[in-house]
Scaffold this motif. Sequence first.
Motif, short mmCIF file in Angstrom:
data_model
loop_
_atom_site.label_atom_id
_atom_site.label_comp_id
_atom_site.label_asym_id
_atom_site.label_seq_id
_atom_site.Cartn_x
_atom_site.Cartn_y
_atom_site.Cartn_z
N LEU A 173 0.81 -1.21 0.00
CA LEU A 173 0.00 0.00 0.00
C LEU A 173 0.84 1.27 0.00
N MET A 174 2.12 1.14 0.24
CA MET A 174 2.96 2.32 0.38
C MET A 174 4.38 2.00 -0.09
N ALA A 175 5.21 3.05 -0.15
CA ALA A 175 6.55 2.85 -0.71
C ALA A 175 7.59 2.44 0.33
N THR A 176 7.18 2.35 1.60
CA THR A 176 8.15 1.85 2.58
C THR A 176 7.91 0.37 2.80
N GLY A 177 8.99 -0.35 3.01
CA GLY A 177 8.88 -1.78 3.24
C GLY A 177 8.29 -2.09 4.60
N THR A 178 7.91 -3.35 4.76
CA THR A 178 7.33 -3.79 6.03
C THR A 178 8.15 -4.93 6.62
N SER A 180 11.37 -0.86 -3.72
CA SER A 180 11.64 0.31 -2.90
C SER A 180 12.30 -0.04 -1.57
N ALA A 181 13.63 -0.18 -1.62
CA ALA A 181 14.47 -0.34 -0.44
C ALA A 181 15.90 -0.40 -0.95
N GLY A 182 16.85 -0.14 -0.10
CA GLY A 182 18.24 -0.16 -0.55
C GLY A 182 19.20 -0.19 0.62
N TYR A 183 20.44 0.24 0.36
CA TYR A 183 21.43 0.11 1.44
C TYR A 183 21.12 1.03 2.62
N ALA A 184 20.33 2.09 2.39
CA ALA A 184 19.92 2.93 3.52
C ALA A 184 18.96 2.17 4.44
N ASP A 185 18.45 1.07 3.99
CA ASP A 185 17.54 0.24 4.78
C ASP A 185 18.21 -1.03 5.28
N GLY A 186 19.52 -1.06 5.24
CA GLY A 186 20.23 -2.23 5.75
C GLY A 186 20.37 -3.35 4.74
N ILE A 187 20.06 -3.07 3.49
CA ILE A 187 20.28 -4.08 2.46
C ILE A 187 21.63 -3.76 1.82
N PHE A 188 22.64 -4.37 2.37
CA PHE A 188 24.02 -3.98 2.08
C PHE A 188 24.37 -4.13 0.60
N ARG A 189 25.14 -3.17 0.08
CA ARG A 189 25.65 -3.28 -1.29
C ARG A 189 26.46 -4.57 -1.46
N SER A 214 21.16 0.20 -4.83
CA SER A 214 21.40 1.62 -4.54
C SER A 214 20.75 2.02 -3.22
N MET A 215 20.75 3.30 -2.91
CA MET A 215 20.36 3.73 -1.56
C MET A 215 18.92 3.36 -1.24
N ASP A 216 18.04 3.55 -2.24
CA ASP A 216 16.61 3.36 -1.97
C ASP A 216 15.94 2.37 -2.91
N ILE A 217 16.69 1.85 -3.87
CA ILE A 217 16.10 1.03 -4.92
C ILE A 217 16.96 -0.21 -5.19
N ILE A 218 16.27 -1.32 -5.39
CA ILE A 218 16.93 -2.54 -5.87
C ILE A 218 16.21 -2.96 -7.16
N CYS A 219 16.97 -3.25 -8.22
CA CYS A 219 16.35 -3.76 -9.43
C CYS A 219 16.43 -5.28 -9.45
N VAL A 220 15.32 -5.90 -9.82
CA VAL A 220 15.21 -7.35 -9.72
C VAL A 220 14.72 -7.89 -11.06
N ASP A 221 15.35 -8.95 -11.52
CA ASP A 221 14.93 -9.62 -12.75
C ASP A 221 13.72 -10.51 -12.44
N ILE A 222 12.54 -10.05 -12.89
CA ILE A 222 11.30 -10.79 -12.58
C ILE A 222 10.77 -11.52 -13.81
N SER A 223 11.66 -11.80 -14.76
CA SER A 223 11.23 -12.44 -16.01
C SER A 223 10.49 -13.76 -15.78
N GLU A 224 10.82 -14.43 -14.69
CA GLU A 224 10.21 -15.73 -14.40
C GLU A 224 8.75 -15.62 -13.96
N LEU A 225 8.36 -14.44 -13.52
CA LEU A 225 7.01 -14.30 -12.98
C LEU A 225 5.99 -14.14 -14.10
N SER A 226 4.78 -14.64 -13.85
CA SER A 226 3.76 -14.54 -14.88
C SER A 226 3.12 -13.16 -14.93
#
Length: 351
Positions: free
Chosen positions: A6-11, A264-273, A295-307
């Motif tokens: 529902l929002m751009a911050t993770g849970t 929407s999350a990145g190394y500023a959220d403890g997801i280390f580079r 990056s600081m606030d964004i992670i790009c993910v290859d979702i090609s496998e998803l329908s």
Amino acid sequence: MPLSVLMATGTMLIDLDAIISNWLSLDAMSDCETAAVVKASAYGLGAVRVANALAETGARKFFVAVAEEGLELRGNLGPGPEIYVLSGLLENDLNMMRDLYLTPVINSVEQMIRHAEAMQDHPFGLQFDTGMNRLGLEPVEWQALRDVLSEQNPAIVMSHLACADEPGHEMNEKQLRLFREMAYGLQAPLSLSNTGGILLGPEYHFDLTRPGIGVYGGAPFADALPVVELHLPVIQCRTVHSGETIGYGNSYTASRDIRVAAVSAGYADGIFRSLGQNAELFADGHACPIAGRISMDIICVDISELSEDPDSMQFMGSMQGIDLLADHAGTIGYELLTSLGSRYVRQYIGA
Ligand SMILES: *Cc1c(COP(=O)(O)O)cnc(C)c1O
């Protein structure tokens, strides 16, 4: 449903029942009392909710690192439970210790004198240095002071193990021996073991154990239930064509047409580079690889496998726990947990 869709911050979904169950399992491993270490906001999970759940389960002693952490804890736990402050008694802590009835763990001669001069009748703990060379009275200092100090009835006499997560390490027995020698003849309750120490066996348990990481689902407590799930919102999806690059430094080049989600999350959220390309994000039962630099606030993910494009993806949970992630990042579960930042919504389930 996690709020993250529902929002751009993770849970962060924090399972209080799993925390309780882990604490009870660690408690059942010894015949003595079990405290709960809730420093650093209960390793990032939220000290108040965690401590309240454990207090209702029967924990009567809590450990924090600094006096300030005792503030909201005392307010929520009420006057009964003992709250020990591991950093001891600093000059500026005197009022807080008194007002909140916190118990400083005296670590040095200087702190001991401060206690004697400013709050002689206030309960205190004592820490011995048995080889870690971090905090605590050294054997020679203790020898000089033991007659004075032991008469004042410390609420606890403790030390801390440097290598408890390595059962075969010679340091464990060395510290055990020295702790026994230094504590010989004392009436006060004794405490030596963190999570790793509990697992070393009964001779390490004494009167009180002090688990932290095991309660929160981390190694070396291998049988721990996982406690945290991390759900991250997807804020944009696009097709990246073969030969195009993704993210900073152009470090990733698509070798075919792929579908990419910006999470929407990145190394500023403890997801280390340093997690690099080792970690995965999950949706719909599929493990999807990270594409390009975190990056600081964004992670790009290859979702090609998803329908279809997902609303959110799961980063942490039973399929990818804190210790696996810590391994990928070249660190330990403790650092990973305590780095999960302030932007997440902490949502509690159970208890
Ligand atoms: C952090 C800490 C603990 C808890 O250690 P875990 O390894 O997380 O169980 C216990 N005692 C002291 C003195 C600590 O600093």
